[in-house]
Write a protein that holds these residues in place. Structure first.
Motif, PDB file in Angstrom:
ATOM      1  N   ALA A 355      -0.421  -2.902  -3.513  1.00 35.59           N
ATOM      2  CA  ALA A 355       0.784  -3.562  -4.007  1.00 35.59           C
ATOM      3  C   ALA A 355       0.692  -3.840  -5.500  1.00 35.59           C
ATOM      4  N   LEU A 356      -0.475  -4.253  -5.971  1.00 31.12           N
ATOM      5  CA  LEU A 356      -0.638  -4.550  -7.394  1.00 31.12           C
ATOM      6  C   LEU A 356      -0.603  -3.278  -8.231  1.00 31.12           C
ATOM      7  N   VAL A 357      -1.179  -2.196  -7.733  1.00 28.42           N
ATOM      8  CA  VAL A 357      -1.100  -0.925  -8.455  1.00 28.42           C
ATOM      9  C   VAL A 357       0.361  -0.513  -8.639  1.00 28.42           C
ATOM     10  N   ARG A 358       1.171  -0.716  -7.589  1.00 29.92           N
ATOM     11  CA  ARG A 358       2.593  -0.356  -7.669  1.00 29.92           C
ATOM     12  C   ARG A 358       3.353  -1.280  -8.623  1.00 29.92           C
ATOM     13  N   PRO A 361       2.447  -3.789 -14.605  1.00 28.68           N
ATOM     14  CA  PRO A 361       1.743  -5.035 -14.934  1.00 28.68           C
ATOM     15  C   PRO A 361       2.465  -6.307 -14.499  1.00 28.68           C
ATOM     16  N   ASP A 362       3.712  -6.178 -14.020  1.00 25.97           N
ATOM     17  CA  ASP A 362       4.500  -7.379 -13.742  1.00 25.97           C
ATOM     18  C   ASP A 362       3.877  -8.252 -12.651  1.00 25.97           C
ATOM     19  N   GLY A 363       3.164  -7.647 -11.694  1.00 27.22           N
ATOM     20  CA  GLY A 363       2.585  -8.421 -10.609  1.00 27.22           C
ATOM     21  C   GLY A 363       1.287  -9.108 -10.959  1.00 27.22           C
ATOM     22  N   ALA A 380      -9.053   3.011 -15.813  1.00 22.21           N
ATOM     23  CA  ALA A 380      -9.139   1.733 -16.520  1.00 22.21           C
ATOM     24  C   ALA A 380      -8.092   0.754 -16.006  1.00 22.21           C
ATOM     25  N   ARG A 381      -6.897   1.269 -15.665  1.00 26.19           N
ATOM     26  CA  ARG A 381      -5.870   0.384 -15.111  1.00 26.19           C
ATOM     27  C   ARG A 381      -6.280  -0.119 -13.725  1.00 26.19           C
ATOM     28  N   LEU A 382      -6.909   0.745 -12.935  1.00 25.59           N
ATOM     29  CA  LEU A 382      -7.404   0.301 -11.627  1.00 25.59           C
ATOM     30  C   LEU A 382      -8.457  -0.794 -11.800  1.00 25.59           C
ATOM     31  N   ARG A 383      -9.310  -0.662 -12.814  1.00 26.69           N
ATOM     32  CA  ARG A 383     -10.340  -1.689 -13.031  1.00 26.69           C
ATOM     33  C   ARG A 383      -9.688  -3.035 -13.317  1.00 26.69           C
ATOM     34  N   VAL A 384      -8.587  -3.047 -14.033  1.00 23.27           N
ATOM     35  CA  VAL A 384      -7.890  -4.312 -14.308  1.00 23.27           C
ATOM     36  C   VAL A 384      -7.357  -4.911 -13.011  1.00 23.27           C
ATOM     37  N   VAL A 385      -6.813  -4.076 -12.127  1.00 24.29           N
ATOM     38  CA  VAL A 385      -6.325  -4.562 -10.838  1.00 24.29           C
ATOM     39  C   VAL A 385      -7.481  -5.145 -10.020  1.00 24.29           C
ATOM     40  N   ILE A 386      -8.618  -4.466 -10.043  1.00 26.14           N
ATOM     41  CA  ILE A 386      -9.799  -4.964  -9.314  1.00 26.14           C
ATOM     42  C   ILE A 386     -10.257  -6.286  -9.915  1.00 26.14           C
ATOM     43  N   ASP A 387     -10.256  -6.381 -11.249  1.00 26.34           N
ATOM     44  CA  ASP A 387     -10.606  -7.649 -11.899  1.00 26.34           C
ATOM     45  C   ASP A 387      -9.684  -8.777 -11.430  1.00 26.34           C
ATOM     46  N   GLN A 388      -8.395  -8.483 -11.328  1.00 25.71           N
ATOM     47  CA  GLN A 388      -7.434  -9.486 -10.869  1.00 25.71           C
ATOM     48  C   GLN A 388      -7.760  -9.954  -9.456  1.00 25.71           C
ATOM     49  N   SER A 399      -2.482 -15.907  -0.063  1.00 25.57           N
ATOM     50  CA  SER A 399      -1.152 -16.222  -0.567  1.00 25.57           C
ATOM     51  C   SER A 399      -0.541 -15.039  -1.312  1.00 25.57           C
ATOM     52  N   TRP A 400      -1.331 -14.384  -2.169  1.00 29.35           N
ATOM     53  CA  TRP A 400      -0.826 -13.227  -2.908  1.00 29.35           C
ATOM     54  C   TRP A 400      -0.434 -12.103  -1.945  1.00 29.35           C
ATOM     55  N   HIS A 401      -1.237 -11.910  -0.903  1.00 33.25           N
ATOM     56  CA  HIS A 401      -0.917 -10.866   0.079  1.00 33.25           C
ATOM     57  C   HIS A 401       0.404 -11.184   0.760  1.00 33.25           C
ATOM     58  N   ALA A 402       0.598 -12.419   1.151  1.00 33.23           N
ATOM     59  CA  ALA A 402       1.845 -12.811   1.816  1.00 33.23           C
ATOM     60  C   ALA A 402       3.043 -12.609   0.890  1.00 33.23           C
ATOM     61  N   ARG A 403       2.867 -12.897  -0.394  1.00 30.16           N
ATOM     62  CA  ARG A 403       3.973 -12.789  -1.337  1.00 30.16           C
ATOM     63  C   ARG A 403       4.285 -11.340  -1.693  1.00 30.16           C
ATOM     64  N   LEU A 404       3.253 -10.521  -1.884  1.00 30.35           N
ATOM     65  CA  LEU A 404       3.462  -9.162  -2.371  1.00 30.35           C
ATOM     66  C   LEU A 404       3.590  -8.116  -1.267  1.00 30.35           C
ATOM     67  N   VAL A 405       2.980  -8.411  -0.117  1.00 27.65           N
ATOM     68  CA  VAL A 405       2.982  -7.437   0.972  1.00 27.65           C
ATOM     69  C   VAL A 405       3.922  -7.860   2.091  1.00 27.65           C
ATOM     70  N   GLY A 406       4.011  -9.189   2.302  1.00 26.21           N
ATOM     71  CA  GLY A 406       4.954  -9.654   3.315  1.00 26.21           C
ATOM     72  C   GLY A 406       4.330 -10.256   4.521  1.00 26.21           C
ATOM     73  N   GLY A 407       3.115 -10.771   4.417  1.00 27.11           N
ATOM     74  CA  GLY A 407       2.481 -11.424   5.562  1.00 27.11           C
ATOM     75  C   GLY A 407       1.027 -11.048   5.633  1.00 27.11           C
TER      76      GLY A 407
END
Length: 416
Positions: A355-358, A361-363, A380-388, A399-407
């Protein structure tokens, strides 16, 4: 000359009316960091918040620091350096403990994988907000060379056949600065002290938590030779270079130790809690004193620091520590239902990463979004997502999973 108290980015002296040592300043920086605060709700063995008695990554880190500080002081190390190492050693651990670490390692394969110790280096030298380099890039907490070296349990990059490593490829420059003048892959004494303090705390306190929670019951081990053999096989495969047969001999002696006798009848009463604490204190003191005595026997009374000596841990003591870690592994981390819970946690992190990759950067958090925009390629962009994701606590990941994925997958944040 490569000084132990050098910082990568030179800083002007602070006029505070009290002259602190560079290592006292390092300790304060770790204690006041956001990454340290987040350890309060990151899994140690049991998911944070499920029982007020049980350890989290934060309380574990405080205990490691206390053990390391006293052991290091007895050997002549700078006590603040080993204290910093104990406080900071787990800053890179992601949500859901080692299960989350394994999940992120698979997800991060295109950018070099994930390892909690390598992530710790990244947090301290890049991701935490404290000091900027002259070019405007982040220098993280800008700790001294000695403190950063003491935090490095595995001072080498990823290698085939080695599960543990301490630096990602894109952090090689700062790693080279930290290790300038160090003899190959050898760890400094302070890192060895911290590592043994971590093993001692992990083994003794996780068994204490397991007994209090009712997950660890020693009677089956006392009565059943097959169960003892199975435990020793687990330990030989996971924590020790000893054979199962040799470990079995050490286990019999350990279970017969009067120090462990009160644990067989633990009932949660005040008297039982006193006995449990006496056992954990006694084991901790035994393991620390044995290492100090063996090191001084080989190298003399000291003081010892940096690369003047290596920590010596007697074989019997190391095997006892590994067996206690194995008890926590077998009866807590691998208890009934653990596979389903672990799989749901891994699924949650995989779905969150997708979800974050998609959405990037807004997420992403505001601190990570500019790093994603500046990244030169997909890896390098994937590394930033992993860092997050790695920065999130257990509740935040849910909480992030529920908000971005839906449960959230059912029971994903259950005790582990």
């Amino acid at each position: 000359m490569n000084r132990a108290d050098d910082r990568l980015v030179e800083e002007p002296p602070k006029d505070t009316g009290h002259r602190r040592s560079p290592y006292e300043r390092d300790r304060a920086r770790v204690l006041h960091s956001a990454a340290f605060r987040r350890l309060a709700t990151k899994t140690q063995v049991h998911t944070a918040g499920t029982d007020d008695f049980l350890r989290t990554r934060l309380t574990h880190s405080l205990e490691v620091a206390q053990i390391a500080r006293e052991m290091g002081a007895r050997l002549g190390c700078d006590p603040d350096v080993v204290d910093v190492a104990g406080l900071a050693h787990d800053l890179g651990h992601p949500p859901f403990g080692h299960n989350g670490e394994a999940a992120l390692d698979l997800l991060a394969a295109p950018c070099g994988g994930f390892e909690g110790n390598a992530q710790t280096l990244r947090v301290l030298t890049r991701l935490e907000a404290k000091v900027l380099a002259p070019d405007g890039s982040s220098a993280g907490l800008n700790l001294t060379r000695a403190s950063l070296d003491a935090i490095g349990k595995y001072p080498w990059p990823r290698r085939d056949g080695q599960r543990k490593f301490g630096v990602y490829a894109d952090d090689a420059a700062v790693f080279g600065w930290i290790r300038a003048g160090a003899p190959g892959d050898r760890r400094c004494l302070e890192a060895q002290v911290m590592d043994w303090a971590d093993d001692v705390a992990y083994s003794v306190h996780d068994v204490e938590d397991g007994i209090h929670g009712g997950y660890v019951v020693l009677r089956p081990l006392l009565a059943d030779a097959d169960e003892r053999a199975a435990l020793c096989a687990d330990v030989a495969a996971t924590y020790s270079g000893e054979s199962p047969g040799d470990l079995a001999e050490v286990l019999i002696e350990l279970l017969a130790d009067p120090l462990l006798a009160p644990l067989a009848s633990y009932d949660g009463s005040h008297r039982a809690l006193v006995a449990l604490k006496a056992t954990t204190s006694g084991l901790t003191g035994r393991f620390v004193s044995a290492a100090v005595a063996a090191t001084e026997e080989r190298y003399g009374p000291g003081p010892h620091r940096r690369y003047a000596a290596d920590l010596v841990v007697p074989r019997q003591v190391r095997a006892q520590c590994a067996l206690l870690k194995g008890i926590a592994l077998r009866y807590v981390m691998r208890r009934s239902g653990f596979r389903g819970r672990y799989e749901r946690q891994r699924t949650m992190l995989a779905e969150l990463a997708a979800a974050l990759v998609r959405r990037a950067p807004d997420g992403l958090d505001p601190v990570f979004a500019p790093l994603w925009r500046a990244a030169p390629d997909d890896a390098a962009r994937l590394r930033v997502v992993i860092d997050q994701i790695a920065s999130l606590t257990d509740p935040a990941a849910t909480s992030w999973h529920a908000r971005l994925v839906g449960g959230a997958p059912a029971e994903a944040s259950a005790t582990t």
